[in-house]
Design a protein around this motif. Structure first.
Motif: not given
Length: 256
Positions: A181-184, A34-35, A73-79, A241-242
Motif C-alpha cells: 500500500s501507499t500513503g501520503n 517510502p510510502g 501470518l505476514a512479514v512486513e517490509f515497512d517504510t 496518491c494511492t
C-alpha cells in the motif's frame, strides 16, 4: 494498495508428515519511495476487499486488525513509522500474526559474512533486495533474512522467532502472496522473482535473468533518510496518491 497471490491454495497440513507446516520462500523486491511498504503473507483467503491502504498495508482494517480469527501470518517490509502499531522506526522488518503490531521486528539490515556484523539496509532505496523467509516445523522456528541482490545469503538471519504456526494455519490449505500500500507519498512496489517450497529449501533462481527495473522516482527522495527523517504518520495524514502495487513476476519457482 493491492494484493497478488499464487494461483491456487497450498496444502499446509499433511497427515503423513511430522514437518507439515515447514516452508521456505525467497524473493527479490524493490520499493522506490517510502510510502508504506509491502508484505509477504500466508492467508486462508484471497478476499481482502475490506482491507485498508496506508499503515494497514492492504491487509487489515480498523475493525479486524489484531483479531485471532484472521489466521494470517505476514512479514512486513515497512517504510513508514506508525505509532499506533508500535513501529520501531520508518525502515524496519517485522513478523505479524493476525495484526500489524509485530511480534518481532528489527531495523532493516543484513549480516555481512565478510565483516561479521550487521549493515543497515534502506528498504526504499530502489535497488532490488533479496529476502528469505523460512519456517522449520519441527523446531517451530521462523527466520527472516535480507541482503542486497548481489550479496550471498547471510549466515545469520535478521529475525528469528519461535512460533507454533499450527495455531494460525488451521485450514488444510492456505494462500501465499504479497500485499502492499501507499500513503501520503506515492510509491511503487515490485516483486521480480519468487521461489517457494513447502518442505525443504526453496529452489534458487538465476538473478541474471531478472528484469531491469525502471524505478526512477522524484529527486525529492534521492537523499531521503527513513530513520532520521521519517514520513508523517499516515494516521494523521491524508494520502496524496494511492497506486496499485506493481508486481512483475519474471521468475516463479514452486515446489509443493
Amino acid at each position: 494498495m493491492g494484493q497478488a497471490f499464487h494461483g491456487f491454495p497450498i496444502p499446509f497440513k499433511s497427515p503423513n508428515s511430522s514437518n507439515s507446516l515447514s516452508f521456505s520462500t525467497s524473493f527479490v523486491f524493490s520499493i522506490d519511495a517510502p510510502g508504506h511498504g509491502l508484505t509477504f503473507m500466508i492467508s486462508p483467503s484471497m478476499d481482502f476487499t475490506r482491507a485498508m491502504p496506508s499503515q494497514f498495508l492492504g491487509l487489515f482494517n480498523t475493525s479486524n486488525n489484531g483479531n485471532s480469527t484472521n489466521r494470517i501470518l505476514a512479514v512486513e517490509f515497512d517504510t513508514v513509522k506508525s505509532n499506533e502499531f508500535l513501529d520501531i522506526d520508518g525502515n524496519h522488518v517485522g513478523i505479524d500474526v493476525n495484526g500489524l503490531v509485530s511480534v518481532e521486528s528489527a531495523p532493516a539490515a543484513f549480516f555481512s559474512n565478510r565483516q561479521s556484523k550487521n549493515i543497515s539496509l534502506k528498504l526504499s532505496q530502489k535497488d532490488p533486495i533479496r529476502a528469505w523467509i523460512e519456517y522449520n516445523g519441527r523446531e517451530m522456528l521462523l527466520n527472516v533474512t535480507l541482503a542486497p541482490l548481489e550479496t550471498s545469503k547471510p549466515k545469520i538471519p535478521l529475525l528469528s522467532r519461535n512460533m507454533n504456526l499450527s495455531e494460525i494455519f488451521v485450514e488444510k490449505k492456505m494462500y501465499i502472496g504479497f500485499s502492499a500500500s501507499t500513503g501520503n507519498i506515492t510509491s511503487n512496489q515490485y516483486v521480480i522473482g519468487w521461489s517457494f517450497n513447502r518442505e525443504g529449501k526453496s529452489k534458487d533462481f538465476d538473478i541474471s535473468l531478472l528484469p531491469s527495473l525502471s524505478t526512477s522516482s522524484p529527486s525529492d527522495f534521492d537523499d531521503y533518510d527513513p530513520i532520521s527523517n521519517p514520513p508523517e504518520d499516515s494516521a494523521t495524514a491524508k494520502p496524496k496518491c494511492t497506486k496499485l502495487m506493481i508486481i512483475t513476476l519474471a521468475i516463479m519457482v514452486f515446489m509443493i
